[in-house]
Every structure is written in C-alpha cells, then in structure tokens.
Design a protein around this motif. Sequence first.
Motif, PDB file in Angstrom:
ATOM      1  N   ARG A  97       0.844  -1.194   0.000  1.00  0.00           N
ATOM      2  CA  ARG A  97       0.000   0.000   0.000  1.00  0.00           C
ATOM      3  C   ARG A  97       0.880   1.245   0.000  1.00  0.00           C
ATOM      4  O   ARG A  97       1.854   1.337   0.758  1.00  0.00           O
ATOM      5  CB  ARG A  97      -0.865  -0.028   1.263  1.00  0.00           C
ATOM      6  CG  ARG A  97      -1.783   1.127   1.429  1.00  0.00           C
ATOM      7  CD  ARG A  97      -2.584   0.933   2.705  1.00  0.00           C
ATOM      8  NE  ARG A  97      -3.460   2.057   2.960  1.00  0.00           N
ATOM      9  CZ  ARG A  97      -4.389   2.055   3.886  1.00  0.00           C
ATOM     10  NH1 ARG A  97      -4.572   0.978   4.647  1.00  0.00           N
ATOM     11  NH2 ARG A  97      -5.146   3.099   4.066  1.00  0.00           N
ATOM     12  N   GLN A 155       2.025   4.883   0.912  1.00  0.00           N
ATOM     13  CA  GLN A 155       1.933   5.670   2.133  1.00  0.00           C
ATOM     14  C   GLN A 155       2.360   7.114   1.853  1.00  0.00           C
ATOM     15  O   GLN A 155       3.041   7.381   0.857  1.00  0.00           O
ATOM     16  CB  GLN A 155       2.862   5.081   3.202  1.00  0.00           C
ATOM     17  CG  GLN A 155       2.604   3.639   3.531  1.00  0.00           C
ATOM     18  CD  GLN A 155       1.291   3.426   4.258  1.00  0.00           C
ATOM     19  OE1 GLN A 155       0.836   4.289   4.996  1.00  0.00           O
ATOM     20  NE2 GLN A 155       0.679   2.275   4.047  1.00  0.00           N
ATOM     21  N   HIS A 166      -5.478   6.567   0.191  1.00  0.00           N
ATOM     22  CA  HIS A 166      -5.819   6.185   1.571  1.00  0.00           C
ATOM     23  C   HIS A 166      -7.340   6.066   1.746  1.00  0.00           C
ATOM     24  O   HIS A 166      -7.821   5.082   2.317  1.00  0.00           O
ATOM     25  CB  HIS A 166      -5.241   7.213   2.550  1.00  0.00           C
ATOM     26  CG  HIS A 166      -5.581   6.926   3.971  1.00  0.00           C
ATOM     27  ND1 HIS A 166      -4.961   5.935   4.700  1.00  0.00           N
ATOM     28  CD2 HIS A 166      -6.507   7.491   4.791  1.00  0.00           C
ATOM     29  CE1 HIS A 166      -5.491   5.897   5.911  1.00  0.00           C
ATOM     30  NE2 HIS A 166      -6.414   6.836   5.991  1.00  0.00           N
TER      31      HIS A 166
END
Length: 187
Positions: free
Chosen positions: A12, A14, A57
């Motif tokens: 993922r 960030q 996000h």
Amino acid sequence: MQLSSKQIFIRRLQMEDMNSLLDLRVRNRQFFQPFEPIIADSHYSPEGQRELLEKVHQSWENGSGYGFGIFLNDNSRLVGRVNLSNVVLGAWESCTIGYFLDEAFNGRGLTTEAVYLAVQFAFGHAALHRVQGAVMPRNVGSIRVLEKAGFRYEGFSEYYLKINGKWEHHNIYSITRELWDPGKTAM
C-alpha cells in the motif's frame, strides 16, 4: 501488507512515498503521456502527490480501491504503481486494474509480477471474483503483461477511454477466480 515475488514487492502506498512517487512521475511524464488521460500540471508537485496519496488512503479505507507501489526487492526503490480501482461488490464482485512502470525498468517482467501480485490480493484479501483490464490495441507491451499474468481477451470496446485528449478504442481482458492459478508464481 506486503506481497513479494522474485524481483519486486508491492505494498500500500503511504504518505512517506510522496517524494519517490513525485520523482517517478516527473521523470516519466513524457513516457506515460500517450497512455494516460490529460493530467494537470499540479499533479507534478508535492501538493498534487499528497492529494493523490490521500485519495489512495480514502479508497483503501472505504474499500473502493487499492493503490500499491511497486518496489524493487534489492533496494526498496519505488519503480511503479499497480491499482485495483472501481471495486464493486454485490453481484459483480469485480474491479479494474491499471499500472505503470518507470521506463528505465521496462522489459524485465516487473509489471507482470506486480499485476500477478495485485490479482492475488484481489482474489484473497479483497475477496473479489473478477479483475478487468483495458488496453489500447497498439500498447503491445501492456497486452503482453496481462496475457502473461493469466488474463484472457474478452473483446473490443470502441471509444472506451479518453486518453491524452482523444477517445481511444481498447481491448478488454479479464481474469476470474475460476481461471486463476494460485499455485503459479509471479514469474
């Protein structure tokens, strides 16, 4: 969460990836341009990348999409992205896939590995049934990525996406849980 293969891992994205992502986008701007929608100049700034990462996000949090960075195993350098977008549950349980890789690393099988890992995530963690990719017929490299990752050609869609200011035809490819080979390694 991190998924690994022979040459790369995906995880993922960030906020800490912002500067690396900005560098990747700026260095490859002209290379990516023929294959993307027109992107505002503000995208190629720290603020633009911060906004993009905030959207990544939000998508993870609400389950509507999963944006991964593609990182080299040997030095953790960010070299691309693979995204599962437009996640719809219910009777469809599907998503679309998109990806890009730094021009300097093309031709090494890294994108195929990243797509394979993203599909593994889609059928595992995300519990989806189908992943669809759309590729302009002239983008032979991208077609080969999907084929090597196990996707099958479904058909031709006229004027499917507006790419670089022009409505472009696309070939549609997909893979379903029934056709997925979880024992296969990501190249």
